[in-house]
Design a protein around this motif. Structure first.
Motif, PDB file in Angstrom:
ATOM      1  N   LEU A 191     -14.142  -4.870 -11.980  1.00  0.00           N
ATOM      2  CA  LEU A 191     -15.526  -5.256 -12.233  1.00  0.00           C
ATOM      3  C   LEU A 191     -15.739  -6.742 -11.944  1.00  0.00           C
ATOM      4  N   PHE A 192     -14.721  -7.558 -12.254  1.00  0.00           N
ATOM      5  CA  PHE A 192     -14.794  -8.986 -11.975  1.00  0.00           C
ATOM      6  C   PHE A 192     -14.896  -9.229 -10.475  1.00  0.00           C
ATOM      7  N   ALA A 248      -9.654  -3.511  -3.929  1.00  0.00           N
ATOM      8  CA  ALA A 248      -8.413  -2.789  -3.635  1.00  0.00           C
ATOM      9  C   ALA A 248      -7.198  -3.454  -4.262  1.00  0.00           C
ATOM     10  N   GLY A 249      -7.375  -4.636  -4.845  1.00  0.00           N
ATOM     11  CA  GLY A 249      -6.245  -5.385  -5.377  1.00  0.00           C
ATOM     12  C   GLY A 249      -5.388  -4.636  -6.386  1.00  0.00           C
ATOM     13  N   PRO A 250      -5.977  -4.124  -7.486  1.00  0.00           N
ATOM     14  CA  PRO A 250      -5.161  -3.412  -8.468  1.00  0.00           C
ATOM     15  C   PRO A 250      -4.426  -2.207  -7.886  1.00  0.00           C
ATOM     16  N   ALA A 251      -5.094  -1.446  -7.015  1.00  0.00           N
ATOM     17  CA  ALA A 251      -4.436  -0.291  -6.397  1.00  0.00           C
ATOM     18  C   ALA A 251      -3.310  -0.732  -5.468  1.00  0.00           C
ATOM     19  N   LEU A 252      -3.521  -1.830  -4.757  1.00  0.00           N
ATOM     20  CA  LEU A 252      -2.493  -2.353  -3.859  1.00  0.00           C
ATOM     21  C   LEU A 252      -1.263  -2.787  -4.644  1.00  0.00           C
ATOM     22  N   TYR A 253      -1.492  -3.460  -5.778  1.00  0.00           N
ATOM     23  CA  TYR A 253      -0.364  -3.850  -6.625  1.00  0.00           C
ATOM     24  C   TYR A 253       0.390  -2.633  -7.134  1.00  0.00           C
ATOM     25  N   ALA A 304      -6.956 -10.701  -6.735  1.00  0.00           N
ATOM     26  CA  ALA A 304      -7.273  -9.438  -7.399  1.00  0.00           C
ATOM     27  C   ALA A 304      -6.016  -8.632  -7.697  1.00  0.00           C
ATOM     28  N   CYS A 305      -5.012  -8.756  -6.864  1.00  0.00           N
ATOM     29  CA  CYS A 305      -3.739  -8.068  -7.119  1.00  0.00           C
ATOM     30  C   CYS A 305      -3.025  -8.657  -8.333  1.00  0.00           C
TER      31      CYS A 305
END
Length: 417
Positions: free
Chosen positions: A153-154, A274-279, A329-330
């Motif tokens: 959301l951020f 996509a950052g959290p999913a990429l991490y 974001a990751c």
């Protein structure tokens, strides 16, 4: 995932807000900062003419907001440890509503800057308290997931805000964007009144201001906490510098209009979703140590690309400016979870310090373009390379030192978010 199942994550029930209302309140707390920063950026290049002032004075409406945002986080986090999360939430949103209303009514640039100060203090307080509420209200197994949702959301905020701002400003004028923020603030204030306390009387800090500040200092003495926090926060410096200069680069150097600028700005921010999913995908194979190293190094490479490829046109600048936002974001969700795990108590103080250090470093990024650079692309690229070089050095030194870092060095694997 169905809300009833998600509701089982709660360890501090919310009978009035319920899980949906609590998640909405936390979402607004995450969404509020990028919305407040980015929604009126399409109007920034024209504000100096509107108020008959200088561009540096107009930049204070951005940097001043963010500096006071960091102060709000530092003040309201410890206050929430002493007096409770609910009073801190209510006071934060009250400040935000007053600040937003004054922004919409400002007759001079001086009043506008002051109004942004109030708005920043309120947004900072809400952000800091919301992070503490996540640790209070959700069980440890799912806390990281909630932080990941808040991070998405951020990131979505900078995507939506300039587009929404461009539409509102082009049709209704720049003041209308702050009327919209006032409405958002009023809704959040109403939800904060319905919020039920998540910290028990036994869990609160006892004593006066000296004791409260002492608990903040105790958290700051945790070397692993502080070094890791500063290292990963170097990504914030570059990201906030980008926010400060993007409108000048796209509209001033490359001659884009309000909507075209908003689309380019939003594209760079959108990749961060996509950052959290990429991490999640990569860290299963690399682990936290290697992933963090890679993110910081790639951020530095992004600075090099901005200095070279970024000068080849607005599309090239748009593409290479995506590197740092996606790395930030990751890193943000899992690093926040790791930092909160360093403290078994003083959650509000820890949350305040996390947000404050990130905010201070981010504010430095927003202030750097005010120096006498040859152009804004140089300002952004040099800021990025210096910030990430510092982050890499601190991270390497931490990993090679005997300073403990729970869940990362020797203890146990970091909890998945």
């Amino acid at each position: 995932m169905a809300l009833p199942h998600v509701g089982e994550w709660l360890v501090a029930p919310q009978r009035r807000l319920r899980i949906g209302g609590l998640m909405a309140l936390l979402a607004v707390s995450s969404f509020m900062t990028p919305l407040s920063l980015d929604m009126y950026t399409p109007a920034v290049p024209y504000m100096a003419g509107y108020f008959s002032t200088t561009p540096d004075m107009v930049n204070l409406t951005l940097s001043g907001f963010f500096v006071c945002f960091t102060l709000g986080m530092l003040v309201f986090g410890p206050i929430s440890d002493r007096f409770g999360r609910r009073p801190a939430f209510v006071a934060s949103y009250a400040l935000y509503v007053v600040g937003s209303l004054l922004c919409a009514l400002s007759p001079t640039v001086e009043v506008f800057v002051f109004a942004r100060v109030l708005q920043g203090l309120g947004a900072g307080g809400a952000s800091s308290v919301s992070m503490a509420v996540v640790k209070d209200a959700f069980d440890a197994a799912h806390r990281g997931t909630v932080l990941g949702i808040m991070q998405v959301l951020f990131v979505i905020g900078p995507v939506v805000a300039p587009l929404l701002g461009a539409v509102i400003i082009s049709s209704l004028g720049w003041r209308a964007s702050f009327w919209a923020l006032t409405v958002v603030g009023v809704a959040a204030f109403a939800a904060s009144l319905a919020f039920e306390e998540t910290i028990s009387d036994e869990g609160r800090v006892r004593g006066g201001a000296g004791v409260v500040l002492g608990r903040l200092a105790a958290v700051a003495r945790n070397k692993g906490f502080m070094v890791f926090l500063v290292a990963v926060s170097c990504l914030e410096m570059s990201f906030m510098a980008y926010i400060a200069v993007a409108s000048y680069v796209y509209m001033g150097i490359y001659g884009l209009g309000e909507m075209s600028y908003s689309l380019c700005f939003s594209a760079a921010a959108l990749v961060g979703v996509a950052g959290p999913a990429l991490y999640a995908a990569i860290s299963k194979r690399t682990g936290v140590k290697l992933f963090t190293t890679g993110a910081l190094v790639l951020g530095f490479v992004g600075g090099v690309l901005l200095a070279t490829v970024g000068r080849c046109g607005f599309l090239a600048f748009c593409l290479v400016s995506m590197v740092v936002p996606i790395m930030q974001a990751c890193v943000r969700p899992y690093s926040t979870n790791i930092l909160l795990e360093q403290q078994k108590s003083d959650t509000g103080s820890a949350s305040a310090l996390i947000s404050f250090i990130r905010g201070v470093i981010g504010s430095m990024g927003m202030l750097m373009p005010l120096l006498p650079w040859p152009d804004y692309i140089t300002a952004l690229s040099v800021t990025t390379m210096v910030a990430l070089a510092v982050g890499i050095v601190l991270w390497v030194l931490l990993m090679r030192s005997c300073i403990p870092l729970a869940t990362v060095k020797g203890d146990q694997p970091a909890k998945p978010w």
